[in-house]
Design a protein around this motif. Structure first.
Motif, PDB file in Angstrom:
ATOM      1  N   HIS A   1       5.599   9.508   7.469  1.00 25.52           N
ATOM      2  CA  HIS A   1       4.223   9.318   7.024  1.00 25.52           C
ATOM      3  C   HIS A   1       4.192   9.211   5.495  1.00 25.52           C
ATOM      4  O   HIS A   1       5.129   9.640   4.803  1.00 25.52           O
ATOM      5  CB  HIS A   1       3.336  10.492   7.433  1.00 25.52           C
ATOM      6  N   ILE A   2       3.093   8.678   4.968  1.00 25.89           N
ATOM      7  CA  ILE A   2       2.873   8.657   3.524  1.00 25.89           C
ATOM      8  C   ILE A   2       1.623   9.478   3.220  1.00 25.89           C
ATOM      9  O   ILE A   2       0.558   9.244   3.807  1.00 25.89           O
ATOM     10  CB  ILE A   2       2.715   7.223   2.989  1.00 25.89           C
ATOM     11  N   TYR A   3       1.770  10.457   2.336  1.00 22.95           N
ATOM     12  CA  TYR A   3       0.689  11.379   2.004  1.00 22.95           C
ATOM     13  C   TYR A   3       0.333  11.286   0.520  1.00 22.95           C
ATOM     14  O   TYR A   3       1.161  10.915  -0.322  1.00 22.95           O
ATOM     15  CB  TYR A   3       1.106  12.828   2.271  1.00 22.95           C
ATOM     16  N   LEU A   4      -0.915  11.659   0.212  1.00 25.11           N
ATOM     17  CA  LEU A   4      -1.312  11.962  -1.155  1.00 25.11           C
ATOM     18  C   LEU A   4      -1.352  13.476  -1.306  1.00 25.11           C
ATOM     19  O   LEU A   4      -1.790  14.184  -0.401  1.00 25.11           O
ATOM     20  CB  LEU A   4      -2.703  11.402  -1.477  1.00 25.11           C
ATOM     21  N   LYS A   5      -0.896  13.972  -2.445  1.00 29.26           N
ATOM     22  CA  LYS A   5      -0.907  15.415  -2.691  1.00 29.26           C
ATOM     23  C   LYS A   5      -1.479  15.688  -4.070  1.00 29.26           C
ATOM     24  O   LYS A   5      -1.036  15.108  -5.069  1.00 29.26           O
ATOM     25  CB  LYS A   5       0.516  15.985  -2.589  1.00 29.26           C
ATOM     26  N   GLY A   6      -2.490  16.555  -4.139  1.00 34.49           N
ATOM     27  CA  GLY A   6      -3.129  16.879  -5.410  1.00 34.49           C
ATOM     28  C   GLY A   6      -2.240  17.736  -6.295  1.00 34.49           C
ATOM     29  O   GLY A   6      -1.609  18.684  -5.825  1.00 34.49           O
ATOM     30  N   ASN A   7      -2.202  17.395  -7.576  1.00 30.99           N
ATOM     31  CA  ASN A   7      -1.417  18.151  -8.546  1.00 30.99           C
ATOM     32  C   ASN A   7      -2.261  18.336  -9.802  1.00 30.99           C
ATOM     33  O   ASN A   7      -2.558  17.378 -10.520  1.00 30.99           O
ATOM     34  CB  ASN A   7      -0.124  17.396  -8.875  1.00 30.99           C
TER      35      ASN A   7
ATOM     36  N   ALA B   1      -8.893   8.396   1.561  1.00 30.28           N
ATOM     37  CA  ALA B   1      -8.746   9.831   1.287  1.00 30.28           C
ATOM     38  C   ALA B   1      -9.282  10.131  -0.108  1.00 30.28           C
ATOM     39  O   ALA B   1      -9.387   9.246  -0.960  1.00 30.28           O
ATOM     40  CB  ALA B   1      -7.279  10.253   1.392  1.00 30.28           C
ATOM     41  N   GLU B   2      -9.618  11.405  -0.314  1.00 28.60           N
ATOM     42  CA  GLU B   2     -10.075  11.876  -1.621  1.00 28.60           C
ATOM     43  C   GLU B   2      -9.433  13.215  -1.912  1.00 28.60           C
ATOM     44  O   GLU B   2      -9.455  14.126  -1.076  1.00 28.60           O
ATOM     45  CB  GLU B   2     -11.601  12.006  -1.641  1.00 28.60           C
ATOM     46  N   ILE B   3      -8.824  13.338  -3.074  1.00 31.38           N
ATOM     47  CA  ILE B   3      -8.148  14.574  -3.465  1.00 31.38           C
ATOM     48  C   ILE B   3      -9.050  15.352  -4.421  1.00 31.38           C
ATOM     49  O   ILE B   3      -9.364  14.871  -5.518  1.00 31.38           O
ATOM     50  CB  ILE B   3      -6.794  14.272  -4.141  1.00 31.38           C
ATOM     51  N   ALA B   4      -9.475  16.530  -3.993  1.00 28.96           N
ATOM     52  CA  ALA B   4     -10.443  17.294  -4.773  1.00 28.96           C
ATOM     53  C   ALA B   4      -9.902  18.628  -5.281  1.00 28.96           C
ATOM     54  O   ALA B   4     -10.557  19.288  -6.086  1.00 28.96           O
ATOM     55  CB  ALA B   4     -11.703  17.554  -3.944  1.00 28.96           C
ATOM     56  N   GLU B   5      -8.719  19.046  -4.831  1.00 29.13           N
ATOM     57  CA  GLU B   5      -8.199  20.333  -5.286  1.00 29.13           C
ATOM     58  C   GLU B   5      -6.680  20.327  -5.293  1.00 29.13           C
ATOM     59  O   GLU B   5      -6.038  19.499  -4.633  1.00 29.13           O
ATOM     60  CB  GLU B   5      -8.720  21.475  -4.406  1.00 29.13           C
ATOM     61  N   HIS B   6      -6.121  21.259  -6.043  1.00 27.94           N
ATOM     62  CA  HIS B   6      -4.668  21.348  -6.186  1.00 27.94           C
ATOM     63  C   HIS B   6      -4.010  21.698  -4.852  1.00 27.94           C
ATOM     64  O   HIS B   6      -4.466  22.577  -4.126  1.00 27.94           O
ATOM     65  CB  HIS B   6      -4.316  22.422  -7.223  1.00 27.94           C
ATOM     66  N   GLY B   7      -2.947  20.988  -4.519  1.00 27.25           N
ATOM     67  CA  GLY B   7      -2.213  21.256  -3.292  1.00 27.25           C
ATOM     68  C   GLY B   7      -2.780  20.581  -2.061  1.00 27.25           C
ATOM     69  O   GLY B   7      -2.164  20.641  -0.983  1.00 27.25           O
ATOM     70  N   GLN B   8      -3.945  19.953  -2.174  1.00 26.61           N
ATOM     71  CA  GLN B   8      -4.536  19.260  -1.026  1.00 26.61           C
ATOM     72  C   GLN B   8      -3.651  18.086  -0.619  1.00 26.61           C
ATOM     73  O   GLN B   8      -3.167  17.330  -1.451  1.00 26.61           O
ATOM     74  CB  GLN B   8      -5.934  18.765  -1.371  1.00 26.61           C
ATOM     75  N   VAL B   9      -3.442  17.935   0.695  1.00 26.78           N
ATOM     76  CA  VAL B   9      -2.583  16.872   1.220  1.00 26.78           C
ATOM     77  C   VAL B   9      -3.393  16.017   2.187  1.00 26.78           C
ATOM     78  O   VAL B   9      -4.045  16.541   3.087  1.00 26.78           O
ATOM     79  CB  VAL B   9      -1.337  17.450   1.930  1.00 26.78           C
ATOM     80  N   GLU B  10      -3.366  14.712   1.997  1.00 27.87           N
ATOM     81  CA  GLU B  10      -4.081  13.778   2.866  1.00 27.87           C
ATOM     82  C   GLU B  10      -3.151  12.624   3.244  1.00 27.87           C
ATOM     83  O   GLU B  10      -2.500  12.036   2.383  1.00 27.87           O
ATOM     84  CB  GLU B  10      -5.324  13.218   2.166  1.00 27.87           C
ATOM     85  N   MET B  11      -3.113  12.321   4.556  1.00 22.60           N
ATOM     86  CA  MET B  11      -2.281  11.213   5.013  1.00 22.60           C
ATOM     87  C   MET B  11      -3.004   9.885   4.754  1.00 22.60           C
ATOM     88  O   MET B  11      -4.181   9.733   5.060  1.00 22.60           O
ATOM     89  CB  MET B  11      -1.984  11.336   6.512  1.00 22.60           C
ATOM     90  N   ILE B  12      -2.289   8.915   4.182  1.00 18.92           N
ATOM     91  CA  ILE B  12      -2.889   7.603   3.960  1.00 18.92           C
ATOM     92  C   ILE B  12      -2.266   6.532   4.862  1.00 18.92           C
ATOM     93  O   ILE B  12      -2.908   5.529   5.146  1.00 18.92           O
ATOM     94  CB  ILE B  12      -2.814   7.175   2.481  1.00 18.92           C
ATOM     95  N   LEU B  13      -1.020   6.726   5.310  1.00 18.04           N
ATOM     96  CA  LEU B  13      -0.408   5.816   6.273  1.00 18.04           C
ATOM     97  C   LEU B  13       0.421   6.627   7.259  1.00 18.04           C
ATOM     98  O   LEU B  13       1.223   7.465   6.851  1.00 18.04           O
ATOM     99  CB  LEU B  13       0.486   4.782   5.582  1.00 18.04           C
ATOM    100  N   LYS B  14       0.222   6.361   8.534  1.00 15.06           N
ATOM    101  CA  LYS B  14       0.901   7.113   9.581  1.00 15.06           C
ATOM    102  C   LYS B  14       2.151   6.374  10.039  1.00 15.06           C
ATOM    103  O   LYS B  14       2.135   5.158  10.245  1.00 15.06           O
ATOM    104  CB  LYS B  14      -0.046   7.311  10.765  1.00 15.06           C
TER     105      LYS B  14
END
Length: 330
Positions: free
Chosen positions: A47-53, A109-122
């Motif tokens: 999978h491809i994820y976004l992760k907040g930093n 997806a929307e990243i709003a906090e540190h460490g949040q992980v959201e999948m963008i492609l499965k």
């Protein structure tokens, strides 16, 4: 933030991993010449994820990494062994980043906090091995499932500056000067329009070691919602601010009229921006006398308004009080 290092928009090509194929295999041992099917399943694709930093403040690290691929799943094997899953990819992004499908412009997806992980492609699912298809009437299935294909496409990443107070005004309204006075930020300051080309953030110290974040947004001009000036490129940064501080110079011909133009530009861009709390700072008040201030006060919008001078310091503490009170209202 230097002009070359601040990147708030990138378009990248992403491809998830394809699933591994299921195995077609039969048990064969010395004393078991005709064993049943034992083909294992294929592994799933990555999978491809976004992760907040929270340590990142720009998308610069993605500017030259335009292709991101996850790992493919491996095929299954005999003895009902499942293939290895493809390696997942985590794309670290600043807080306030939004991912959109480049074709449909739909938000993924929307990243709003540190460490949040959201999948963008499965990643694709792994195929089932022939062991899964055995039945009483089909004891030697000679087929298995292929793995699902990968997903791919262009993804747009947009960064919207996250701050408590956003400074809104025409070019040369004194936004950068105010930020440099109330915080340790050192934005570029000059007496020509569009000195500020990138948003600047500063931490404003308040009483009893309290603080809030202020963002200096590049100047807006009439027609910005249509892309004039730096329009659409920076109007999106205003969306993530809790409160808007409108800034109009005291020596303007029509302060109320300039305020209305700014409000109208925000309304035309996104009507929801008008739901935010607002305050007005009449800047450069060291250029006018007390009589002029009284005259100006009779024609101000019905929002908290403060006369300030970043040069003399007049009204700065009063402005902090107004901003803090509004930010902390229930």
């Amino acid at each position: 933030m230097s002009n070359s290092n601040f990147v708030d928009y990138v378009k990248i090509f992403c491809r998830s991993g394809k699933g591994g194929a299921g195995s077609i295999h039969f048990r064969r041992e010395k004393f078991v010449p005709k064993g049943g099917p034992d083909g294992g399943d294929g592994g799933r694709g990555g999978h491809i994820y976004l992760k907040g930093n929270s340590q990142l403040w720009t998308l610069l690290h993605l500017k030259y990494q335009r292709h991101i691929f996850a790992g493919d799943g491996e095929s299954g094997s005999g003895a009902r062994c499942t293939g290895k899953d493809g390696e997942d990819v985590y794309i670290e992004v600043p807080i306030g980043t939004i991912a959109r499908d480049a074709e449909t412009n739909e938000m993924i997806a929307e990243i709003a906090e540190h460490g949040q992980v959201e999948m963008i492609l499965k990643g694709g699912r792994g195929g089932l091995g022939n062991w899964n298809f055995r039945t009483a009437t089909l004891q030697t299935p000679r087929f298995a499932q292929p793995g699902e294909p990968a997903q791919e496409g262009y993804v747009i990443l947009e960064l919207k500056i996250l701050a408590d107070v956003g400074l809104v005004g025409f070019p040369n309204a004194g936004k950068s000067t105010l930020l440099s006075v109330v915080s340790a930020a050192k934005p570029k300051i000059a007496d020509y329009p569009f000195t500020t080309l990138v948003p600047n953030l500063g931490i404003v110290r308040y009483r009893d070691d309290r603080s809030f974040v202020m963002a200096d947004i590049p100047g807006i001009i009439e027609g910005a919602h249509e892309g004039k000036g730096l329009g659409l490129r920076f109007l999106r940064h205003i969306e993530r601010n809790s409160m808007l501080l409108f800034m109009v110079p005291a020596d303007s011909d029509d302060i109320y009229g300039q305020y209305q133009i700014l409000v109208n530009e925000l309304k035309m861009y996104n009507p929801e921006l008008l739901d935010k709390k607002r305050a007005l700072a009449i800047t450069k008040c060291d250029l006018v006398d007390e009589q002029a201030k009284k005259k100006i006060s009779k024609h101000l919008p019905e929002i908290p308004a403060v006369f300030i001078s970043s040069v003399t310091g007049e009204g700065i503490e009063r402005l902090k009080d107004v901003l803090w009170d509004n930010l902390n209202q229930q």
